[in-house]
Every structure is written in structure tokens, then in C-alpha cells.
Design an enzyme around this catalytic site. Structure first.
Site, short mmCIF file in Angstrom:
data_model
loop_
_atom_site.label_atom_id
_atom_site.label_comp_id
_atom_site.label_asym_id
_atom_site.label_seq_id
_atom_site.Cartn_x
_atom_site.Cartn_y
_atom_site.Cartn_z
N CYS A 13 44.01 -57.84 -14.14
CA CYS A 13 43.10 -58.21 -15.39
C CYS A 13 43.63 -56.96 -16.25
CB CYS A 13 41.74 -57.95 -15.33
SG CYS A 13 40.71 -58.04 -16.48
N HIS A 62 34.84 -63.80 -18.26
CA HIS A 62 34.80 -62.55 -18.97
C HIS A 62 33.68 -62.78 -20.23
CE1 HIS A 62 37.73 -59.54 -18.56
NE2 HIS A 62 38.74 -60.52 -18.23
N HIS A 93 38.70 -67.15 -14.96
CA HIS A 93 38.86 -65.78 -15.40
C HIS A 93 38.27 -65.49 -16.62
CE1 HIS A 93 40.85 -61.52 -14.81
NE2 HIS A 93 40.85 -61.74 -15.97
N GLU A 94 38.88 -66.21 -17.59
CA GLU A 94 38.66 -65.91 -18.70
C GLU A 94 37.03 -66.47 -19.38
OE1 GLU A 94 40.62 -63.92 -20.46
OE2 GLU A 94 42.08 -64.11 -19.13
#
Length: 214
Positions: A126, A172, A168-169
Site C-alpha cells: 500500500c 480505503h 483494496h481501494e
């Protein structure tokens, strides 16, 4: 509530970020903005400002370099992320990880759901946790619903590495870092990765470091 200028605080924040040319500073783990979650995008940035912000995210992504970047990673609590992956990897890695090129795209208000029950585990890093990687088991296939920067609906199924990027994004935007989902026994510095775990899959790392894979 809008500020006296008529701009939202988020718009003012973005204007401040865009006041200088070049890549935006990336926020590192430990900053609360990465843990608060985000506001749905509902026009807080007028179209011209949104376009400038998206371009700045792209410049920052390329400069890092990375394959995805979410607005909180530059200190903006809006539900916006960008992804792009030229996938310049050897064939062996491409096949093992399902890593195929992804064009630049903007994800506004994204959400995902798993498709099927299969999971895949690979080392992941990351931009907000520089210098480290860890194995994360994620859904092998997901359905993404979002809008693009022009408000057009996105409803698409992603598999392999692109599915990992999407998860993953989007995480966030919910205040989740990849370390929250990682097998912490696998945590390795980039130097250790290059020396010990360059293999396409993490089976050897799991055996030597003592953790299970799905």
C-alpha cells in the site's frame, strides 16, 4: 454546512491541494483520515474541480508508482478512487495472479460484493504503508457497482488481480487498510520480499513463516 464562500470544506481542501503543481503528498498510516471512512460524492466538487482532482490523483498514482489510489490517501474524505495497472510483469506472475492490464478509470461511490466463494491469497502492499508487504486473502471475483467521473453507472465483474485492486481501494474508502485483512505473520519488508519471497505465489512464505493459506 457550506463555508461563507459557498464552497464546501472538502472543495476548499481540494483547492488547497491543487495550488501547487506535481504529485500530491500521500498520507501515511497513522493519520486519522485513513480511518474515518468517507462521504459519498454528491457534488461537493463542481465538475471542473472534480476533473482537476482526478487528474492530480492520476499524476500522483503514476509518480508513486502504484496501481490504485483513494482520495483519503491524499487527505480528502470523499468516496472517490482511481485505478490503473499496465501490468508489466513476467508471464509466470501474470498467470499465477491473474494480473492483466487495466486502463485508467475513476470509481465514484464504489461498493463491491463477492461473486462465488473462492478466495486468493497474495502479497500486497500500500502506498500509505511504504516499505512493507503482507499476504492478504481476498475474494477471487467481485461485482463492482459505482459511477465514473461523469456520473455514468458502472456495474462490472472483476477477477484476479483487478479484483484485488478494486477491493483494496474500496476498502480505503471505508477506513480499512490492507493490514486489517492481512496474515500478520507474513509481514515482510520490501527488502525481504526481494530476497526471500519473489515467487509468483506465497506458498513458500507460508511454509517458512508459519501461516495458513485459504
Amino acid at each position: 454546512m457550506a463555508s461563507p464562500s459557498g464552497r464546501t470544506p472538502l472543495a476548499e481542501r481540494v483547492e488547497e491541494l491543487l495550488a501547487t503543481d506535481g504529485p500530491l503528498p500521500i498520507v501515511a498510516a497513522g493519520d486519522p483520515v485513513l480511518r474515518r471512512g468517507t462521504e459519498p460524492f454528491e457534488g461537493q466538487l463542481e465538475p471542473a474541480l472534480l476533473a482537476r482532482f482526478v487528474q492530480a490523483l492520476r499524476v500522483t498514482l503514476h509518480a508513486a508508482p502504484g496501481v490504485g489510489l483513494a482520495a483519503p490517501q491524499v487527505g480528502v474524505g470523499l468516496r472517490i478512487a482511481v485505478i490503473e495497472d499496465p501490468a508489466p510483469v513476467p508471464e509466470e506472475i501474470r498467470l499465477a495472479r491473474g494480473r492483466v492490464p487495466q486502463p485508467f478509470r475513476v470509481l465514484v461511490n464504489p461498493v463491491y460484493e463477492p461473486v462465488g466463494g473462492d478466495r486468493a491469497a497474495f502479497f500486497e502492499g500500500c502506498l500509505s504503508v511504504p516499505g512493507w508487504q503482507a499476504v492478504v486473502a481476498r475474494h477471487a471475483e467481485v461485482r463492482l457497482r459505482a459511477e465514473d467521473e461523469h456520473g455514468r453507472a458502472v456495474d462490472e465483474v472483476f477477477t484476479g488481480w483487478p479484483a484485488r485492486i478494486v477491493q483494496h481501494e474500496t476498502d480505503h474508502l471505508d477506513g480499512i487498510l490492507y493490514l486489517d485483512r492481512a496474515e500478520l505473520r507474513s509481514l515482510s519488508s520490501n527488502e525481504a520480499m526481494a530476497l526471500r519471497w519473489p515467487q509468483p505465489t506465497p506458498e513458500r512464505a507460508a511454509r517458512d513463516l508459519g501461516f495458513d493459506l485459504p
